[in-house]
Design a protein around this motif. Sequence first.
Motif, mmCIF file in Angstrom:
data_model
loop_
_atom_site.group_PDB
_atom_site.id
_atom_site.type_symbol
_atom_site.label_atom_id
_atom_site.label_comp_id
_atom_site.label_asym_id
_atom_site.label_seq_id
_atom_site.Cartn_x
_atom_site.Cartn_y
_atom_site.Cartn_z
ATOM 1 N N GLN A 1 1.389 6.594 4.993
ATOM 2 C CA GLN A 1 1.842 5.766 3.879
ATOM 3 C C GLN A 1 0.986 5.978 2.635
ATOM 4 N N CYS A 2 -0.298 6.284 2.830
ATOM 5 C CA CYS A 2 -1.243 6.425 1.709
ATOM 6 C C CYS A 2 -1.901 7.803 1.756
ATOM 7 N N PRO A 3 -1.145 8.851 1.477
ATOM 8 C CA PRO A 3 -1.721 10.207 1.582
ATOM 9 C C PRO A 3 -2.801 10.492 0.537
ATOM 10 N N GLY A 4 -2.910 9.617 -0.480
ATOM 11 C CA GLY A 4 -3.934 9.812 -1.498
ATOM 12 C C GLY A 4 -5.197 9.019 -1.244
ATOM 13 N N LEU A 5 -5.289 8.349 -0.088
ATOM 14 C CA LEU A 5 -6.471 7.542 0.221
ATOM 15 C C LEU A 5 -7.690 8.440 0.372
ATOM 16 N N GLN A 6 -8.708 8.166 -0.446
ATOM 17 C CA GLN A 6 -9.901 9.014 -0.440
ATOM 18 C C GLN A 6 -11.140 8.287 0.057
ATOM 19 N N ARG A 7 -11.208 6.970 -0.118
ATOM 20 C CA ARG A 7 -12.408 6.213 0.255
ATOM 21 C C ARG A 7 -12.016 5.036 1.144
ATOM 22 N N LEU B 1 0.842 -1.195 0.000
ATOM 23 C CA LEU B 1 0.000 0.000 0.000
ATOM 24 C C LEU B 1 0.877 1.245 0.000
ATOM 25 N N ARG B 2 0.695 2.071 -1.045
ATOM 26 C CA ARG B 2 1.512 3.265 -1.192
ATOM 27 C C ARG B 2 0.606 4.467 -1.465
ATOM 28 N N ASN B 3 1.232 5.566 -1.882
ATOM 29 C CA ASN B 3 0.463 6.802 -2.045
ATOM 30 C C ASN B 3 -0.492 6.766 -3.233
ATOM 31 N N ASN B 4 -0.446 5.700 -4.053
ATOM 32 C CA ASN B 4 -1.366 5.599 -5.173
ATOM 33 C C ASN B 4 -2.716 4.995 -4.774
ATOM 34 N N VAL B 5 -2.836 4.468 -3.548
ATOM 35 C CA VAL B 5 -4.092 3.865 -3.105
ATOM 36 C C VAL B 5 -5.158 4.951 -2.964
ATOM 37 N N ARG B 6 -6.305 4.708 -3.616
ATOM 38 C CA ARG B 6 -7.421 5.647 -3.538
ATOM 39 C C ARG B 6 -8.591 5.070 -2.736
ATOM 40 N N THR B 7 -8.795 3.752 -2.825
ATOM 41 C CA THR B 7 -9.909 3.096 -2.145
ATOM 42 C C THR B 7 -9.401 1.891 -1.380
ATOM 43 N N LEU B 8 -9.857 1.742 -0.133
ATOM 44 C CA LEU B 8 -9.515 0.576 0.676
ATOM 45 C C LEU B 8 -10.778 0.051 1.341
ATOM 46 N N LYS B 9 -11.055 -1.252 1.108
ATOM 47 C CA LYS B 9 -12.216 -1.902 1.710
ATOM 48 C C LYS B 9 -11.724 -3.047 2.579
ATOM 49 N N PRO C 1 -10.522 5.963 18.069
ATOM 50 C CA PRO C 1 -10.973 7.357 17.953
ATOM 51 C C PRO C 1 -11.107 7.781 16.495
ATOM 52 N N TYR C 2 -12.158 8.510 16.226
ATOM 53 C CA TYR C 2 -12.399 8.991 14.858
ATOM 54 C C TYR C 2 -11.275 9.898 14.383
ATOM 55 N N ASP C 3 -10.663 10.627 15.282
ATOM 56 C CA ASP C 3 -9.595 11.554 14.910
ATOM 57 C C ASP C 3 -8.381 10.860 14.305
ATOM 58 N N PHE C 4 -8.278 9.558 14.470
ATOM 59 C CA PHE C 4 -7.137 8.836 13.910
ATOM 60 C C PHE C 4 -7.406 8.381 12.470
ATOM 61 N N MET C 5 -8.601 8.630 11.963
ATOM 62 C CA MET C 5 -8.866 8.316 10.566
ATOM 63 C C MET C 5 -7.981 9.184 9.668
ATOM 64 N N PRO C 6 -7.505 8.647 8.543
ATOM 65 C CA PRO C 6 -6.653 9.441 7.646
ATOM 66 C C PRO C 6 -7.317 10.751 7.248
ATOM 67 N N SER C 7 -6.592 11.821 7.335
ATOM 68 C CA SER C 7 -7.163 13.138 7.064
ATOM 69 C C SER C 7 -7.504 13.331 5.592
ATOM 70 N N SER C 8 -6.965 12.470 4.718
ATOM 71 C CA SER C 8 -7.226 12.598 3.282
ATOM 72 C C SER C 8 -8.588 12.057 2.880
ATOM 73 N N LEU C 9 -9.277 11.364 3.792
ATOM 74 C CA LEU C 9 -10.539 10.716 3.438
ATOM 75 C C LEU C 9 -11.591 11.730 2.989
ATOM 76 N N MET C 10 -12.249 11.388 1.893
ATOM 77 C CA MET C 10 -13.403 12.157 1.442
ATOM 78 C C MET C 10 -14.684 11.331 1.538
ATOM 79 N N THR C 11 -14.533 10.004 1.550
ATOM 80 C CA THR C 11 -15.678 9.102 1.608
ATOM 81 C C THR C 11 -15.459 8.069 2.693
#
Length: 319
Positions: free
Chosen positions: A106-112, A73-81, A124-134
Amino acid sequence: MAAALGRPSLDALPDSLLLEILSQLPLRERLRGARVCRRWRRLVQDKVLWRHVDLTPYEISSRILWHLLRHHLRNNVRTLKVRGTLCSSRKQEFLSPALLQALGKQCPGLQRLCLVCADLRRLPYDFMPSSLMTLELSRCEIPGMWFRRATGPDSTSAPPQLKHLFIYEVPSFSDWHLLDVSSQTRLQTLTLCGTYRVTDAGLQRAAPHLEALEHLTLRQCILTDFATHFIGRYMKQLRTLEFSDAPSLTDAGLACLVPLKYLETLCLASCAKLSCDAIVTVGQALPQLRNLNLSGISFDDQAIRKIQASLPNCCFSPP
């Protein structure tokens, strides 16, 4: 032997075609393919194969997630399920604050991020990646006030600024969760399915914060005409609205949706108390309406023909 008979082997295929073949394989088989040869190992690491990662077919432990994070998993990851073990006999924590922090770095581009059967009560919710949009939660457990930003020394400085939130059968999701998440972000999409703790009063409090909402789904929720009043009053940018499996919705509540002048799709599936005349009146008052779903409502043929004739520009899904 294949080459001797004139048959092309996999080695003769270009990288682009092999990548397409590998992308069709389940993740486990894809990783096994890395053992074939050096070329396949290089291809399995290609960023194209790791943009959208679906781990839900597997029971994933924390150890496996750490391994994937370190090696794939690198910065190209956009979706993780990911699927947890909440509904399994083997209950174990597979997410931790440290792992989520590492995921964000590790995955600054993770959006979903989609979590299924996950116990999040110690996370804690605050530990969710800040890049998340979904964020999508299905059959998960969350603590009270989970979306409320922490103020302690362990809280992150940049919590997710969600645009799209999907909640499926999360029994603990309540009015306060809805208020907290809606007041912190400008949601564009909100889906609530089977969230019986969300009430009319909760939607009333959250509605002023949902003015940017474009897509709203309320399915199998315990809501009444009172809820549609605040939808029509505050959510005037809505383009799609599903208010289905709502046995308490009446003609009076439906009339509250008239201010939604941008509404293109309306689903009223299994709203059995609605009349044909009320649907026609509201449909004619919505200039952009193009799709109407009335499945599960018992209308006779005459009523169906009346709705179709009254809304000629609308694709109609009859009962």
